[in-house]
Every structure is written in C-alpha cells, then in structure tokens.
Scaffold this active site. Structure first.
Site, PDB file in Angstrom:
ATOM      1  CG  PHE A  41       3.380   4.075   7.064  1.00 31.27           C
ATOM      2  CD1 PHE A  41       4.060   2.495   7.398  1.00 31.27           C
ATOM      3  CD2 PHE A  41       3.724   5.217   8.619  1.00 31.27           C
ATOM      4  CE1 PHE A  41       4.975   2.676   8.557  1.00 31.27           C
ATOM      5  CE2 PHE A  41       4.333   4.259   9.576  1.00 31.27           C
ATOM      6  CZ  PHE A  41       5.475   3.217   9.510  1.00 31.27           C
ATOM      7  CE  LYS A  43      -5.012  11.000   3.534  1.00 31.85           C
ATOM      8  NZ  LYS A  43      -3.667  10.433   3.604  1.00 31.85           N
ATOM      9  CD  GLU A  95       0.759  10.507   2.998  1.00 25.86           C
ATOM     10  OE1 GLU A  95      -0.336   9.154   3.444  1.00 25.86           O
ATOM     11  OE2 GLU A  95       0.963  11.534   3.258  1.00 25.86           O
ATOM     12  CB  SER A 113       1.614  10.473  14.442  1.00 24.01           C
ATOM     13  OG  SER A 113       1.528  11.117  13.865  1.00 24.01           O
ATOM     14  CB  CYS A 167      -0.593   1.658  17.625  1.00 21.31           C
ATOM     15  SG  CYS A 167      -1.601   0.569  17.552  1.00 21.31           S
ATOM     16  CD  GLU A 211       4.562   6.067  18.313  1.00 21.34           C
ATOM     17  OE1 GLU A 211       4.001   7.615  17.348  1.00 21.34           O
ATOM     18  OE2 GLU A 211       3.741   5.025  18.243  1.00 21.34           O
TER      19      GLU A 211
HETATM   20  P1  NAD Z   1       0.230   9.324  10.818  1.00 15.42           P
HETATM   21  O1  NAD Z   1       0.300  10.419  11.718  1.00 15.42           O
HETATM   22  O2  NAD Z   1       1.297  10.229   9.086  1.00 15.42           O
HETATM   23  O3  NAD Z   1      -0.427   9.220   9.575  1.00 15.42           O
HETATM   24  C1  NAD Z   1      -1.790   9.028   9.373  1.00 15.42           C
HETATM   25  C2  NAD Z   1      -2.858   9.485   8.437  1.00 15.42           C
HETATM   26  O4  NAD Z   1      -3.302  10.350   9.140  1.00 15.42           O
HETATM   27  C3  NAD Z   1      -2.317   9.380   6.914  1.00 15.42           C
HETATM   28  O5  NAD Z   1      -3.114   9.036   6.257  1.00 15.42           O
HETATM   29  C4  NAD Z   1      -1.983  10.563   6.793  1.00 15.42           C
HETATM   30  O6  NAD Z   1      -1.673  10.645   5.295  1.00 15.42           O
HETATM   31  C5  NAD Z   1      -2.386  11.413   7.797  1.00 15.42           C
HETATM   32  N1  NAD Z   1      -1.916  12.759   7.919  1.00 15.42           N
HETATM   33  C6  NAD Z   1      -0.876  12.681   8.018  1.00 15.42           C
HETATM   34  N2  NAD Z   1      -0.034  14.225   8.501  1.00 15.42           N
HETATM   35  C7  NAD Z   1      -1.114  14.800   8.197  1.00 15.42           C
HETATM   36  C8  NAD Z   1      -1.727  15.892   8.597  1.00 15.42           C
HETATM   37  N3  NAD Z   1      -0.732  17.203   8.959  1.00 15.42           N
HETATM   38  N4  NAD Z   1      -3.187  16.768   8.815  1.00 15.42           N
HETATM   39  C9  NAD Z   1      -4.262  15.528   8.146  1.00 15.42           C
HETATM   40  N5  NAD Z   1      -3.489  14.639   7.729  1.00 15.42           N
HETATM   41  C10 NAD Z   1      -2.080  13.424   7.986  1.00 15.42           C
HETATM   42  O7  NAD Z   1       0.373   8.114  10.977  1.00 15.42           O
HETATM   43  P2  NAD Z   1       1.591   6.969  10.569  1.00 15.42           P
HETATM   44  O8  NAD Z   1       2.650   7.134  10.308  1.00 15.42           O
HETATM   45  O9  NAD Z   1       1.127   6.248   9.247  1.00 15.42           O
HETATM   46  O10 NAD Z   1       1.590   5.889  10.938  1.00 15.42           O
HETATM   47  C11 NAD Z   1       2.351   5.250  12.246  1.00 15.42           C
HETATM   48  C12 NAD Z   1       1.306   6.312  13.774  1.00 15.42           C
HETATM   49  O11 NAD Z   1       0.534   5.415  13.433  1.00 15.42           O
HETATM   50  C13 NAD Z   1       1.754   5.732  15.178  1.00 15.42           C
HETATM   51  O12 NAD Z   1       2.141   6.751  15.848  1.00 15.42           O
HETATM   52  C14 NAD Z   1       1.692   4.826  15.313  1.00 15.42           C
HETATM   53  O13 NAD Z   1       1.708   4.416  16.967  1.00 15.42           O
HETATM   54  C15 NAD Z   1       0.402   4.965  15.121  1.00 15.42           C
HETATM   55  N6  NAD Z   1      -1.103   4.130  15.308  1.00 15.42           N
HETATM   56  C16 NAD Z   1      -1.983   3.699  16.144  1.00 15.42           C
HETATM   57  C17 NAD Z   1      -3.081   2.772  15.809  1.00 15.42           C
HETATM   58  C18 NAD Z   1      -4.100   2.223  17.134  1.00 15.42           C
HETATM   59  O14 NAD Z   1      -4.431   1.633  17.266  1.00 15.42           O
HETATM   60  N7  NAD Z   1      -3.773   2.860  18.250  1.00 15.42           N
HETATM   61  C19 NAD Z   1      -2.615   1.813  15.308  1.00 15.42           C
HETATM   62  C20 NAD Z   1      -1.308   2.330  13.957  1.00 15.42           C
HETATM   63  C21 NAD Z   1      -0.739   3.161  14.451  1.00 15.42           C
END
Ligand code: NAD
Length: 499
Positions: free
Chosen positions: A150, A174, A177, A227, A282, A384
């Site tokens: 997000f 994808k 959401e 994450s 991040c 985090e």
């Molecule tokens: P998230 O892991 O909740 O979601 C990321 C994606 O995975 C979304 O599209 C989500 O719909 C999907 N998803 C969520 N839960 C899932 C599951 N159980 N099974 C399959 N798919 C699932 O992350 P977020 O809250 O959207 O973003 C924040 C996180 O992203 C933080 O941990 C941040 O550090 C990390 N991030 C990392 C970078 C990097 O380049 N290292 C960059 C941006 C964000």
C-alpha cells in the site's frame, strides 16, 4: 457514495464477478470511498490467459518500439501528475508533496527503461574455436506477476512493471487492496501510450489472487514487495511452483550518529526520514543510534523541539507534516506498540497517541512519537512499527553500533552521519545492509543503479530496477554457431568437444 472499482484485463475495465469486495477508506476522514473487487481464481486465470496471449506479440515487438511506448507513457504521466497525486492522497493519505516525490521516483524508472534497446544488448565472442561464434541473448520470461504494497501505490508497480514490459514480458499487477485506484490509472495510461492490450493488467484482491498467481503454471516470475511474513511465504511458495521469485520486504533502518557529526543536520535528517509519510516507508529511519552519551544528549535536545513542531493533517492540507496512517487497525497497532514500549521501560519523550484533528475526528492519525533509552531486547526495537515512531538507542562505541546494525534481523537501509571519511568508509564496508547512506538518511538509489536489502529484508538474489533487474526479467540464452564454409570436416568425434 463509494465508487465500485474494477479490474483491468486485456485493455479494458472489467467488473468484479466474485461477489467479494473490500472497503477502501480515506484515512484522513475514515469514510469509505471505494469498493475494491476481490478476484476469484477464475478471474485471475482469465487475466493470465490474456497476458499469455499478448506475450506472443509483445515479446516479438522490437525493443526500439517498446522504448517508444515508454517515451509516450512518460509524457502522459507528466500530464496526469496532479491527478495521480490526488488519487494517492485520497486512498493512502500521504501529503501531496510526498505523493509527487513518489511520482518522481517512479518516473525515473520509466526514463531508465527508454534505454531498453541498449540494456538488452547481448554478448558475442567471435571464433572461439573451429569457426564457432558464441552469442548470448536475453529472452523475456513470459507472464510476470507483480504483488505490491500500500505504501507506494504508483512507484512500486512502476519499479517492477516497467522493467518487466520493457524486457518484452507481460505483467499482471496485484496492487494493495487498501489503495488500488492509482494502479488502475496507470493501466489506462499505458493503453493511451500504445501498449497493446493484455500487456499490462491489474487484478485486484487479497490472498486468493496472490495464491492463484503463485500456483498458476503460466506465470513465470513473481516480483513481490511487502511485509516480511508475506514476502517469505510468496518466495517459498513461488519457488515451490518453479517460478523465479524476488521478494523485497520489511525493515528497521538504523541511523548511526557519530560524535563528530553536524548535529543540527543529523537531527533534521532524522525528523525527515523518521516522520515523512508517517513513517510508512520501507526506507524510513526508525532507530537513531547516537554513539556515546554526549552525542545522545546533543541529539535529544535538538530532536524534541523539532518533533513537537510537526503537525498532523490530511493529504491536501498544505501545513500537514504527518499524514494519517493507512487504516484504523494500523493506528491501533502502532499506538499499542507505543504503549508496550512504555511498559518495557523506554522513555517516551514525545507521545503521539490519541492525536485528534478538528474536522477529522474519525481520521487514522498518530502523532510523531519519540522514545529515548530503547534497548535491544525491547519489542519496539525488534519490530517494524511502520508508523511515526522513532527510537533512540545509544551504544557506547562505534563498534557496538555496527554490531547492533548487523545483529538486527532486517537489513534494508542504514545511514551514518559523520565528518570522518575513515569511519564512513569502514562503515559502508562492514554493515550487512543492502543500501547505505553516508550523511544521506534515505539512500534509495536512482533508477540507473539498483535497489534491494539484505538479511530478512529480501528473499531471492536479484535486485529491483536498474541494469540488475534485466537479470530477473529475462532469461539468458547462449547460442554457439558455425558456418563451415571453409570446408571444416570434423568427422565423428565422441570425446567431449574442446579446443
Ligand atoms: P503486506 O505484506 O500486508 O501486503 C503486500 C501485498 O501482499 C499486498 O498486495 C497484499 O494484498 C498482499 N498480501 C497481504 N497479506 C497476504 C497474505 N497473507 N497472503 C498473500 N498475500 C498477501 O504489506 P503492506 O502492509 O501493504 O506494506 C507494508 C510492508 O511492505 C512493510 O513491511 C514495508 O517495510 C514493506 N515494504 C518493503 C519495501 C522494500 O522494497 N523492501 C518497499 C515498500 C514496502
């Protein structure tokens, strides 16, 4: 009225058919502003089938023609700048200047990709033996799935999607959401730029979509950002299904402040990198590491007034410093972690819990918060938090600061602030972290370098964007050829061919 969103498949808007929807909120007001369709496996299959068909044509499209689409897209993106920023602000909550910063970093990758013909040049060795020439060529891999978080709803789909399609692949995004609209806008812009239908698709939803992509036999590669828990699952599940996978994950970025640093500069950098985008980056700095008690005191006396001055506000408030966090659950989680930090014995010098803003009483605001005397065994140090919370942890020596950085489970970004070139050089060579800043608090490399963390901040061995990304989005083919015009006759030779 909450708008019903859609998927983007084969160059057109497609209504969700699964009957499952999720609310999209405006984080500043708490209002529901959209209904995001959650696709079923069958809807994902349809998108992948279209992407597979489009691959036949797109992979054969000359790279110079693909570059021309990138140039056109760049113009459209500049035209749509304000609209994209507004869409991000409404659903993500980030301030307009912050949203425009994100756009600029996404645009850079488009600009880099305009040079794709040069980047895809292979290698050739002439006459390596017996009239044989060897040529290495880079072939696109096929349908690529991009699963994005997000917090950068435009930049991250561009980071991966642009390089994927520039290399001749087709792409199924994808998006999160929580804030899917800007990703849908990008898809419409690609169509206008001349990208053939089916090359860039958006399929909205949750785990059902992610799993359908991970298990689909026609998806060749998965690029994930999000994450660590989810990223590790995506990596393992994708590899199990024989895909190439890269997962860029969570972080806890430290900034080491040496006693010789310019303290005002360091304090400014910490406030910008800790609280910009409400800490939902991040590459945000979440741990300040002043070396020695004197440095700690000098830093704290500068940080507190700077942090107390920050004001919360909605995305379109020109005076807003700290935007709301993404959801009510995120607000509750962050405030819960702040409470747990107090219970663990850290000193909460600035408390952002319970922040309220007149006219935005239902918004998900958390005020900027500062902890002092945080120790390595505390949960707030290990976790985090992904919110506007900065922890100060004070080792007595530089060596101890490096040890802390290296022992932390994450290794996305790190910074050192110092006037001493020798410690800066030692630091950059001895920390196990992907991206290092020397007097630069958020060292996100430009698009012609590359992005990626270390330890549990990244799974897989390839990087995001830059020349390195070509390795992920293409497969190498090596051709040995001989045109025996000179009458070469080897006869039958059963020994392994050698020179
Ligand atoms: P998230 O892991 O909740 O979601 C990321 C994606 O995975 C979304 O599209 C989500 O719909 C999907 N998803 C969520 N839960 C899932 C599951 N159980 N099974 C399959 N798919 C699932 O992350 P977020 O809250 O959207 O973003 C924040 C996180 O992203 C933080 O941990 C941040 O550090 C990390 N991030 C990392 C970078 C990097 O380049 N290292 C960059 C941006 C964000």
């Amino acid at each position: 009225m909450a708008e019903e969103l859609f998927h983007w498949i084969n160059g057109e808007r497609v209504k969700g058919k699964s009957g499952r929807f999720g609310d999209v909120f405006n984080p500043a007001t708490g209002e529901v502003i959209g209904q995001c369709p959650y696709a079923s496996k069958e809807e994902v299959d349809a998108a992948v089938a279209n992407a597979k068909e489009a691959f036949e044509i797109w992979s054969e499209t000359p790279s110079v023609k693909r570059a021309q689409v990138m140039f056109k897209f760049r113009e459209i993106m500049l035209r749509e700048w304000d609209n994209l920023a507004e869409a991000m602000g409404k659903e993500h909550g980030k301030t307009l200047p912050d949203a425009k910063g994100e756009l600029a970093r996404g645009l850079e990758v488009v600009e880099f990709a305009t040079g794709i013909p040069h980047l895809l040049k292979g290698e050739n060795s002439q006459n390596v033996g017996g009239g044989i020439d060897i040529t290495s060529i880079r072939m696109p891999v096929g349908v690529v799935g991009g699963i994005t978080p997000f917090n950068f709803p435009v930049m991250i789909p561009l980071w991966m999607g642009v390089m994927a399609v520039a290399c001749g692949n087709t792409y199924v995004n994808k998006p999160s959401e929580r804030d899917p609209s800007s990703s849908l806008m990008l898809a419409e812009m690609w169509k206008e730029a001349g990208l053939p239908d089916g090359v860039w698709n958006v399929i909205n939803g949750d785990k059902v979509v992610v799993d359908s992509l991970l298990h689909h036999p026609d998806v060749e590669a998965i690029s994930f950002v999000g994450s660590t828990g989810v990223g590790e699952y995506v990596y393992q599940e994708g590899c199990k299904h024989n895909k190439r996978v890269q997962s860029f994950c969570g972080a806890k970025n430290h900034m080491v402040i040496m006693p010789d640093a310019d303290m005002d500069n360091a304090a400014d950098a910490l406030v910008s990198a800790g609280f910009g985008s409400a800490g939902e980056r991040c590459m945000a700095i979440s741990v300040a590491v002043p070396v020695g008690k004197g440095t700690q005191e000098a830093l704290i006396e500068r940080l507190v007034p700077r942090i107390e001055k920050l004001s919360i506000g909605a995305y379109d408030d020109p005076n807003a410093d700290v935007n709301p966090v993404i959801t009510m659950q995120a607000k509750e989680r962050i405030e819960g972690l702040i409470t747990s930090g107090v219970e663990e014995g850290a000193d909460l010098l600035v408390d952002g819990r319970g922040a309220r803003l007149q006219g935005y009483e239902n918004g998900y605001f958390v005020g900027a918060s500062l902890f002092n005397n945080v120790t390595e065994n505390m949960n707030i140090y290990k976790t985090e938090i992904f919110g506007p919370v900065l922890s100060v942890t004070t080792p007595q020596t530089y060596e101890d600061a490096v040890r802390m950085v290296n022992e932390h489970e994450y290794g996305n970004g790190v910074a050192i602030f110092t006037r001493d070139g020798e410690s800066a050089r030692h630091f950059q060579r001895n920390v196990d972290v992907g991206m290092v800043g020397v007097n630069v608090p958020i060292p996100v490399p430009l698009s012609f370098h590359t992005f990626g963390g270390s330890k549990r901040s990244k799974f897989g061995d390839t990087q995001m964007y830059g020349p390195e990304s070509i390795n992920f989005f293409t497969k190498l083919r090596t051709v040995s050829s001989r045109w025996p015009t000179g009458g070469i006759k080897d006869g039958v030779q059963l020994a392994f061919p050698s020179n």
